[in-house]
Design a protein around this motif. Structure first.
Motif, PDB file in Angstrom:
ATOM      1  N   UNK A  13      27.699  52.107  39.028  1.00 23.49           N
ATOM      2  CA  UNK A  13      27.202  53.051  38.042  1.00 23.49           C
ATOM      3  C   UNK A  13      27.503  54.510  38.668  1.00 23.49           C
ATOM      4  N   UNK A  40      37.637  53.610  36.263  1.00 19.67           N
ATOM      5  CA  UNK A  40      38.025  52.261  35.732  1.00 19.67           C
ATOM      6  C   UNK A  40      37.712  51.276  36.705  1.00 19.67           C
ATOM      7  N   UNK A  43      34.250  50.051  36.167  1.00 18.60           N
ATOM      8  CA  UNK A  43      34.176  48.993  35.189  1.00 18.60           C
ATOM      9  C   UNK A  43      34.748  47.579  35.712  1.00 18.60           C
ATOM     10  N   UNK A  46      31.816  46.117  37.330  1.00 21.71           N
ATOM     11  CA  UNK A  46      30.741  45.734  36.465  1.00 21.71           C
ATOM     12  C   UNK A  46      31.154  44.339  35.913  1.00 21.71           C
ATOM     13  N   UNK A  47      32.430  44.221  35.669  1.00 20.54           N
ATOM     14  CA  UNK A  47      32.721  42.740  34.985  1.00 20.54           C
ATOM     15  C   UNK A  47      32.442  41.656  35.735  1.00 20.54           C
ATOM     16  N   UNK A  50      28.687  40.864  36.691  1.00 22.07           N
ATOM     17  CA  UNK A  50      28.345  40.267  35.299  1.00 22.07           C
ATOM     18  C   UNK A  50      28.815  38.890  35.351  1.00 22.07           C
ATOM     19  N   UNK A  51      29.846  38.654  35.554  1.00 25.06           N
ATOM     20  CA  UNK A  51      30.808  37.340  35.308  1.00 25.06           C
ATOM     21  C   UNK A  51      29.804  36.204  36.526  1.00 25.06           C
ATOM     22  N   UNK A  61      34.990  37.288  32.392  1.00 27.87           N
ATOM     23  CA  UNK A  61      35.064  38.813  33.089  1.00 27.87           C
ATOM     24  C   UNK A  61      35.944  38.842  34.135  1.00 27.87           C
TER      25      UNK A  61
ATOM     26  N   UNK B 177      33.688  50.600  29.739  1.00 27.64           N
ATOM     27  CA  UNK B 177      32.227  50.558  30.312  1.00 27.64           C
ATOM     28  C   UNK B 177      31.430  50.014  29.169  1.00 27.64           C
ATOM     29  N   UNK B 183      29.116  42.763  27.387  1.00 25.59           N
ATOM     30  CA  UNK B 183      29.547  41.388  28.159  1.00 25.59           C
ATOM     31  C   UNK B 183      28.421  41.078  28.728  1.00 25.59           C
TER      32      UNK B 183
END
Lengths: 103, 485
Positions: A13, A40, A43, A46-47, A50-51, A61, B177, B183
């Motif tokens: 973040x 980018x 992001x 993040x993916x 989370x995955x 993800x 984002x 997700x």
């Protein structure tokens, strides 16, 4: 100490916000491009996180991140080409000098 | 892997065939044939557009492909057909510009990039998975940046391209984002599964609202909704006119359809708790601010840019209703918008190609020097403003009807504000008409000029569309029937 999800999400973040801040305040086009790249990549982190932590069962993800990296590379290549094109004319990369188009 | 699922992507495959033929022609054919590449592209694309209107020629057995990532239906085929019609007109309009001395050496690339962006837009509309959607979105927006920079020797074109590419990347970063939070909430990227998860487990409203704000902001950049519209005027002014018309009509239309698909299919179930009010605010801001800024523009390309910002607000009204009728109204609106806006850009482009003039003051007394161009421009302005006998009136009428059909007080207020804005927009559209018909001829007026054959053909198609769609009602009935009302 156990590394939980939040240890990854907060830096992501912060990276995103730095990118956002940089994009808005920096006047150098290359620096703006770097800021975009930060956003980018935040992001992507993040993916992946989370995955890994929330949905370890599937790989959606991770795959998304792979594609996002490729797309980001294409975007940067095109943006650099266009910036060089502008640089040939105005001999610098300052957005303050992009003032031809206004009413 | 079952290769028969590629049969679901008939339109994409046909488009790729057209692209490959143009591409091979550009590389391997003798110089004499290469010089005709614009005409060849128009003919090939025209044949393909015609073929697509007869889907029964290609038997349909698959509705979705790649385990649900890609989906097609009669409504989606119709949407792509509408876009095809617009692209066909843009291709004809660009013939003269692409054969000017500065462009001749690389005009093949223009047509190839244009067809590729259209392919990306097809994917955007058909995607039912965010990965495929993002790929389509980038395939659509990255070559467009190269097209904006196409007038390599004109500085304005480069500056516009820088602004376009930086905002495009910025908006996709914001969009991504938002998707990453979606997700996190749902654990899937399929539109229908996202909707199922929201339905089944309920949702954490705050995080969802943040995620949706990101998603809507990202798409808002593509659609140039206020407050994400700041790039629009500069890019429209700097880009070559055929690219501007492509951006304002096809790119915007496809983004609107894709936005509708995302909001309805993935987030339709959380409509009232997450994005209803965001959308209302965006629509009101977009229509009003677009109108107010359009009033003070003197450069006609900037003027049309702000007019297209406010038109995007009207397009968004079709999304509000959340029913099949809204989809039909949206399709009809985009179809009419294609004809009216392309007519306006056709006139502006024809005059710019011949004399290089784009200011409204140059149009003073245009009726006395070029009556037919002035008449076409008048039809386009009347249609964009929504004056009754022309198509624009009916498209606005249908889109207001579909928005009201849900029947809440907020929607009535929304449509009322939109109606007031229609009257404001009448003012500045009529300023152009006034300049052309009432003001006397002065030194700056565009002299009598000859527009090329291709430009005239494109304008005739647009005029036929504007008048024809206003009189022929079966088109809307046909769209309603396709959308399943």
């Amino acid at each position: 100490m156990e590394i939980t999800m939040i240890y990854y999400l907060i830096p992501a973040l912060i990276m995103f916000c730095c990118g956002l801040y940089g994009f808005i305040t920096r006047r150098n086009m290359i620096a703006m491009l770097i800021s975009l790249e930060l956003m980018l990549n935040a992001v992507d982190i993040n993916f992946v996180v989370f995955n890994r932590y929330l949905y370890p069962g599937n790989m959606e993800g991770m795959f998304f991140t792979l594609f996002a990296i490729a797309i980001a590379a294409a975007e940067t290549a095109l943006a650099i080409a266009i910036i060089i094109n502008v640089f040939r004319k105005i001999k610098n990369v300052d957005v303050e000098d992009l003032t031809k188009l206004k009413d | 892997m079952d290769y028969s699922q590629f049969l679901a992507m008939k339109q994409e495959i046909c488009l790729l065939v057209v692209f490959l033929l143009v591409f091979l022609n550009d590389i391997f054919m003798p110089k004499r044939v290469q010089a005709k590449i614009g005409v060849i592209t128009c003919v090939l694309f025209g044949v393909y557009t015609l073929l697509c209107f007869f889907p029964q020629l290609m038997p349909d057995d698959a509705e979705s492909a790649f385990s649900g990532m890609y989906e097609t239906s009669p409504a989606i085929i119709a949407i792509k057909n509408i876009l095809n019609v617009g692209v066909f007109i843009v291709l004809i309009q660009s013939l003269r510009w692409s054969s000017t001395d500065a462009q001749v050496i690389r005009r093949g690339e223009f047509y190839e990039l244009l067809l590729l962006t259209l392919f990306g837009m097809y994917l955007m509309i058909s995607a039912r998975h965010f990965l495929l959607f993002i790929i389509g979105l980038e395939t659509a927006s990255l070559p467009l940046a190269a097209m904006v920079a196409f007038d390599k020797n004109r500085y304005e074109s480069r500056e516009a391209a820088v602004k376009y590419i930086l905002t495009a990347v910025f908006s996709s970063a914001i969009f991504l984002m938002g998707i990453s939070y979606v997700y996190a909430l749902t654990g899937t990227l399929y539109f229908d599964q996202i909707a199922d998860v929201f339905n089944y487990y309920g949702t954490d409203a705050i995080l969802l609202s943040i995620a949706l704000a990101f998603v809507i902001a990202g798409m808002g950049f593509k659609l140039s909704l206020v407050p994400f519209h700041l790039w629009t005027a500069d890019v429209y002014q700097g880009a070559p006119t055929p690219v501007t018309s492509y951006l304002s009509v096809i790119s915007k239309g496809s983004a609107a359809f894709a936005f509708l698909v995302i909001l309805w299919q993935a987030f339709g179930t959380v409509y009232s708790q997450a994005w209803e009010w965001m959308l209302y605010a965006l629509i009101i801001l977009t229509i009003t601010v677009g109108n107010l800024f359009a009033i003070r523009q003197h450069n006609l390309k900037r003027f049309l840019a702000f007019s297209s910002v406010s038109q995007a607000g009207y397009i968004m009204l079709g999304i509000v209703s959340g029913e099949a009728m809204g989809l039909a109204a949206l399709m009809y609106y985009v179809l009419v918008y294609i004809f009216s806006n392309l007519a306006a850009f056709g006139v502006v482009g024809a005059i710019e190609n011949a004399t290089g003039k784009v200011s409204r003051d140059d149009y003073n007394g245009l009726y006395h020097t070029n009556p037919r161009l002035a008449f076409t421009m008048m039809l386009a302005m009347f249609s964009l403003a929504g004056i009754p006998p022309f198509a624009g009136f009916f498209s606005k009428f249908f889109i207001f009807t579909s928005a009201i059909s849900a029947g809440s007080v907020a929607l009535y207020v929304l449509v009322f504000i939109a109606l007031i804005n229609t009257i404001i927009s009448l003012y500045y559209y009529l300023l152009v008409v006034k300049a052309m018909f009432i003001k006397p001829v002065d030194d700056n007026t565009v002299p009598l000029m000859q527009s090329s054959c291709s430009e005239r053909v494109a304008l005739w198609i647009c005029v036929a569309g504007i008048i024809g769609l206003g009189i022929v009602s079966p088109v809307y009935d046909w769209l309603l029937q396709i959308c399943g009302c």
